[in-house]
Scaffold this motif. Structure first.
Motif, PDB file in Angstrom:
ATOM      1  N   THR A   1      19.223  24.551   0.200  1.00  0.00           N
ATOM      2  CA  THR A   1      19.676  24.363   1.574  1.00  0.00           C
ATOM      3  C   THR A   1      20.391  23.018   1.695  1.00  0.00           C
ATOM      4  OG1 THR A   1      17.659  23.235   2.306  1.00  0.00           O
ATOM      5  CG2 THR A   1      17.689  25.662   2.445  1.00  0.00           C
TER       6      THR A   1
ATOM      7  N   GLU B   1      19.808  20.808   3.886  1.00  0.00           N
ATOM      8  CA  GLU B   1      18.772  19.812   4.189  1.00  0.00           C
ATOM      9  C   GLU B   1      18.106  19.300   2.912  1.00  0.00           C
ATOM     10  OE1 GLU B   1      19.729  22.243   7.599  1.00  0.00           O
ATOM     11  OE2 GLU B   1      19.015  22.822   5.605  1.00  0.00           O
TER      12      GLU B   1
ATOM     13  N   ALA C   1      12.062  19.508   4.728  1.00  0.00           N
ATOM     14  CA  ALA C   1      13.336  19.792   4.069  1.00  0.00           C
ATOM     15  C   ALA C   1      13.183  19.847   2.543  1.00  0.00           C
ATOM     16  CB  ALA C   1      14.379  18.731   4.443  1.00  0.00           C
TER      17      ALA C   1
ATOM     18  N   PRO D   1      12.015  24.009   1.147  1.00  0.00           N
ATOM     19  CA  PRO D   1      12.544  24.966   2.124  1.00  0.00           C
ATOM     20  C   PRO D   1      11.881  26.336   2.090  1.00  0.00           C
ATOM     21  CG  PRO D   1      14.148  24.528   0.365  1.00  0.00           C
ATOM     22  CD  PRO D   1      13.061  23.502   0.226  1.00  0.00           C
TER      23      PRO D   1
END
Length: 400
Positions: free
Chosen positions: A197, A199, A392, A395
């Motif tokens: 991701t 993040e 984060a 994920p």
């Protein structure tokens, strides 16, 4: 199929070690004599030398006491240290492992505690050896990797070969962990591109930036004189070689010492302490990094070296992969795999990657790695401080 030791928490071990753990340097000698006098390849010494408490050390010791390769625990306390011996014993006992605690100040001193320790190890080992066995698939393995004593050959032979093996293990559903953010400076953006991701990608960049700040404050980095003598010229050059151990699979998350990856995949282990530098160099030797990989559940550690290294590990086998053909010949008795054959045109990176994969499976099935057979059981644990990873960083867990 691997024949594994079945643990109450559902994890499976490829070894059944009885760990003898000292809780302060004052108890180190007594614990070491217990292990030496036991003279058993599956009785290993671990410990923490500090007298005042540290949550990182407590976390790591509890993680190792309940590691799937550990079948039982004997704790050796002086009696007045700050380490919470009752807490460590309770965690080990709650995991279903036999555990006994010796307190030197209550046991009558050195000789009496050594004698009591030998009897305690025998009792714990008898119970551990009677534990259940069952099948384990390669996909259930947790595999770590580090590099030590890198040179100009490391990034073009051993490290990318480990990356190939990692890709194969990850594709089959195993869990792989690479580490040392201080040796990934310059690789943060290409590493972020592989994150599951955006993040997580940002968290990967932040972890390397944290390491760079930490080393800047200390006034030195992970680029050592031995690296330069071996032909490396810059931190970035060393970083690219270290980074290649991670292979090319998507990065599933970031863990810190003592965190168990929550699902299969590829993970970065962030070993640089959080906050302002307080305890000096993040890891004072390669063995400190191996300990942290073990604390994250690694059954086996793949150790690449160009200059040469002879260390091993307590608890989990270390497989040595030599990058330099000259070093491989000079230290042939300490190496499992000669990746230097790639330079000599005798093998490809893929060939050596497959050899690393097969050697890892063989060790998981019970074959002793070279460092194991030589009796290497080094263990180092010092002071650090960490904050928990944020959402984060994992994920898949956050999505669940």
């Amino acid at each position: 199929m691997i024949s594994a030791w079945l643990r109450d928490d559902g994890r499976k071990g490829i070894r059944n070690v009885v760990a003898v753990a000292y809780l302060v340097e004052c108890a180190h000698h007594v614990a070491r004599r217990i292990v030496d006098k036991t003279d058993d390849a599956d009785v290993h010494l671990i410990g923490f030398p500090g007298c005042y408490p540290n949550s990182y050390a407590d976390t790591v010791m509890k993680a190792i006491a309940t590691h799937p390769n550990v079948g039982g625990l004997v704790i050796v306390s002086l009696g007045c240290e700050s380490f919470n011996r009752e807490g460590l014993a309770a965690v080990a006992a709650a995991s279903g492992r036999p555990v006994e605690t010796l307190v030197i100040q209550q046991n009558g001193g050195t000789a009496a505690t050594i004698a009591a320790g030998l009897a305690a190890v025998a009792r714990v080992k008898t119970i551990a050896d009677a534990g259940p066995r069952g099948p384990m698939a390669p996909s259930e393995l947790v595999i770590g990797t580090i590099c030590g004593g890198s040179d100009g050959t490391s990034g073009i032979t051993a490290n990318p070969a480990v990356g190939r093996a990692f890709d194969r293990f990850v594709a089959e559903g195993a869990t792989c962990i690479f580490e040392e953010t201080g040796e990934l400076v310059g690789c943060e953006t290409i590493m972020a591109d592989r994150a599951l991701t955006p993040e997580l990608g940002a968290a990967l960049v932040a972890s390397v930036e944290k390491a760079e700040r930490y080393y800047t404050v200390l006034g030195f980095g992970s680029f050592a004189p031995g690296n330069a003598e071996g032909g490396l010229t810059t931190q970035e050059e060393k970083s690219m070689g270290a980074y290649s151990k991670s292979g090319s699979s998507p990065i599933s998350g970031i863990v810190k010492p003592g965190d168990i990856p929550p699902s299969p995949g590829l993970y970065l282990l962030d070993v640089v302490p959080d906050g302002e530098p307080r305890f000096g160099f993040p890891n004072i030797s390669d063995n400190a990094e191996i300990v942290e990989l073990i604390a994250c559940g690694a059954h086996v550690t793949l150790f690449t070296t160009g200059r040469g290294s002879v260390v091993g590990s307590a608890i989990s086998p270390v497989i040595k992969i030599c990058a330099n053909p000259e070093t491989a010949r000079n230290l042939a008795g300490d190496m499992d795999i000669n990746a230097g054959r790639i330079i000599e045109g005798l093998a490809t990176i893929g060939d050596v990657g497959d050899e690393i994969y097969e050697r890892t499976i063989a060790v998981a099935e019970g074959a002793r790695s070279v460092s194991e057979a030589l009796g290497h059981r080094e263990f180092i644990l010092t002071y650090k401080t960490f904050e928990p990873v944020g959402p984060a960083c994992l994920p898949r867990r956050a999505a669940a």
